[in-house]
Design an enzyme around this catalytic site. Structure first.
Site, PDB file in Angstrom:
ATOM      1  N   GLU A  41       0.844  -1.209  -0.015  1.00 25.46           N
ATOM      2  CA  GLU A  41       0.125   0.034  -0.041  1.00 25.46           C
ATOM      3  C   GLU A  41       0.903   1.109   0.109  1.00 25.46           C
ATOM      4  O   GLU A  41       0.459   2.289  -0.763  1.00 25.46           O
ATOM      5  CB  GLU A  41      -1.116   0.155   1.168  1.00 25.46           C
ATOM      6  CG  GLU A  41      -2.007  -0.927   1.063  1.00 25.46           C
ATOM      7  CD  GLU A  41      -3.020  -0.736  -0.069  1.00 25.46           C
ATOM      8  OE1 GLU A  41      -3.464   0.554  -0.268  1.00 25.46           O
ATOM      9  OE2 GLU A  41      -3.460  -1.612  -0.598  1.00 25.46           O
ATOM     10  N   CYS A 196     -11.775   2.385 -15.076  1.00 28.47           N
ATOM     11  CA  CYS A 196     -12.158   3.910 -14.785  1.00 28.47           C
ATOM     12  C   CYS A 196     -10.522   4.746 -14.500  1.00 28.47           C
ATOM     13  O   CYS A 196     -10.617   5.378 -13.603  1.00 28.47           O
ATOM     14  CB  CYS A 196     -12.838   3.949 -13.343  1.00 28.47           C
ATOM     15  SG  CYS A 196     -13.715   5.263 -13.283  1.00 28.47           S
ATOM     16  N   CYS A 206     -17.107  -1.718 -18.361  1.00 31.26           N
ATOM     17  CA  CYS A 206     -17.206  -1.701 -16.776  1.00 31.26           C
ATOM     18  C   CYS A 206     -18.429  -2.318 -16.111  1.00 31.26           C
ATOM     19  O   CYS A 206     -19.645  -2.245 -16.594  1.00 31.26           O
ATOM     20  CB  CYS A 206     -17.237   0.067 -16.506  1.00 31.26           C
ATOM     21  SG  CYS A 206     -17.372   0.383 -14.674  1.00 31.26           S
ATOM     22  N   CYS A 212     -23.864   3.913 -13.451  1.00 30.79           N
ATOM     23  CA  CYS A 212     -22.673   4.963 -13.181  1.00 30.79           C
ATOM     24  C   CYS A 212     -23.452   6.284 -13.915  1.00 30.79           C
ATOM     25  O   CYS A 212     -24.131   6.215 -14.914  1.00 30.79           O
ATOM     26  CB  CYS A 212     -21.586   4.691 -14.008  1.00 30.79           C
ATOM     27  SG  CYS A 212     -20.392   6.152 -13.910  1.00 30.79           S
TER      28      CYS A 212
HETATM   29  S1  SF4 Z   1     -18.912   3.387 -16.343  1.00 36.01           S
HETATM   30 FE1  SF4 Z   1     -18.480   5.039 -14.458  1.00 36.01          FE
HETATM   31  S2  SF4 Z   1     -17.268   3.822 -13.063  1.00 36.01           S
HETATM   32 FE2  SF4 Z   1     -17.361   2.540 -14.921  1.00 36.01          FE
HETATM   33  S3  SF4 Z   1     -15.319   3.244 -15.998  1.00 36.01           S
HETATM   34 FE3  SF4 Z   1     -17.180   4.394 -16.692  1.00 36.01          FE
HETATM   35  S4  SF4 Z   1     -17.073   6.168 -15.529  1.00 36.01           S
HETATM   36 FE4  SF4 Z   1     -15.784   4.625 -14.463  1.00 36.01          FE
END
Ligand code: SF4
Length: 355
Positions: A41, A196, A206, A212
């Site tokens: 980390e 993202c 995604c 989103c």
């Molecule tokens: S859908 Fe939303 S969370 Fe997913 S990559 Fe695109 S901006 Fe990022």
């Protein structure tokens, strides 16, 4: 901004995605050893995974546990860290290991609040260690996770304001799943480090695409909002690369400030100061190409000058030269490369003196 209801399916969706598509091959992923998780980390802060991998392996090889790291000399820790940047992390790492050994009997505390009291461990890092190693339900919020969450939630509040940042922490906490906290935390990290991305996120691939808000608005790159920009300064200094036979004069930097604790070339306010200092020295001085180095708060213009003292230097002459230098010591160039050097100095030595 009007608060939207939180998407309750975010956590289970992310957990399911992480189990299949997460970065399981990374050496620290899946570990429940606080030492290994903590080390990864800290190394990953502001640093790409590809840069961290080799350092992580070398550190574990040399310091297999927190006691070995605590017992090391700071010079050796900085030398192993050399090239990874943000050296305060290495100094804090060393101090933290010593505190864990001296005050916690060599075991990391098992709770995020106590972890966040240790040197160099912030709230998000403490939460990550606690989630991965102790299954504690606590939220992480590093830069990548801020990006994922503000986009997914459509949180366009200015995070430069403390109250908005605090509100985002609350949202992050409200989203935590009742179980599988490690997979959820890893999923947030993996998504932020892959699909993202800051520029041109791969929304079509995604797992959060259907919920989103930023994607629905068609402007994911508009998030997160943070108006206060870091004001960058400019600095310029001359550096003296002084060689005598196979040795170079190195100066250990103070324990605070830029390159704290690292070994570097003597620094002068200007070329003129450097040349004034060297005016009566035997040997030959040659200016080298300027080096531009970007640090967090300023851009640094470094103008190195290589000065080669003659092999046959008398003791009196050598003493005269040393008296005019910042306190330091002669180091064989080969040996210098194994010390904690700032990246620009290391690159100079690797390229060799001008011919
Ligand atoms: S859908 Fe939303 S969370 Fe997913 S990559 Fe695109 S901006 Fe990022």
């Amino acid at each position: 901004m009007t608060a939207r209801p939180l998407p309750l399916n975010l956590a289970p969706t992310l957990i399911a995605w992480q189990r299949v598509h997460g970065r399981h091959s990374l050496p620290w992923v899946g570990s429940r050893d606080p030492y290994r998780v903590w080390l990864s980390e800290i190394m990953l802060q502001q640093t790409q995974v590809s840069a961290v991998l080799g350092y992580y392996e070398r550190f574990l090889e040399r310091f297999p546990d927190v006691a070995a790291l605590a017992a090391a000399h700071q010079d050796e820790v900085l030398a192993l860290w050399s090239g990874l940047g943000y050296y305060s992390r290495a100094r804090n790492l060393h101090r933290c290991a010593q505190v864990v050994v001296d005050q916690h009997g060599g075991r990391f505390p098992g709770h995020s609040v106590a972890l966040a009291d240790l040197p160099g461990i912030g709230r998000s890092t403490a939460a990550a260690i606690a989630a991965f190693c102790f299954d504690e339900r606590c939220a992480i919020l590093d830069g990548n996770v801020k990006r994922v969450l503000t986009r997914a939630l459509g949180n366009g509040d200015d995070l430069a304001e403390g109250r908005h940042e605090r509100a985002l922490w609350q949202q992050a906490e409200a989203l935590l799943p009742a179980q599988d906290i490690a997979a959820y935390t890893q999923g947030l990290m993996d998504l932020g480090a892959s699909l993202c991305s800051t520029r041109r996120p791969a929304c079509d691939a995604c797992p959060l695409a259907s919920l989103c808000v930023a994607r629905a608005e068609g402007q994911p790159e508009a998030y997160p909002v943070k108006t206060r920009k870091l004001k960058r300064g400019q600095r310029a200094h001359a550096l003296l690369w002084l060689d005598h036979k196979d040795s170079v004069w190195l100066v250990q930097r103070p324990q605070t400030g830029v390159w704290a604790g690292l070994w570097a070339l003597p620094e002068f306010e200007s070329d003129r100061d450097l040349w004034d200092q060297a005016r009566d020295w035997p040997g030959v001085g040659r200016p080298m190409p300027t080096v531009q180095h970007a640090l967090t708060h300023f851009d640094w213009t470094l103008r190195p000058c290589h000065w080669l003292l003659p092999d046959s230097l008398s003791t009196a002459h050598r003493q005269q030269v040393e008296n005019g230098l910042p306190s330091g010591r002669w180091v064989m160039r080969e040996q210098a490369l194994s010390m904690g050097l700032p990246t620009p100095i290391r690159r100079l030595f690797e390229a060799g003196p001008p011919r």
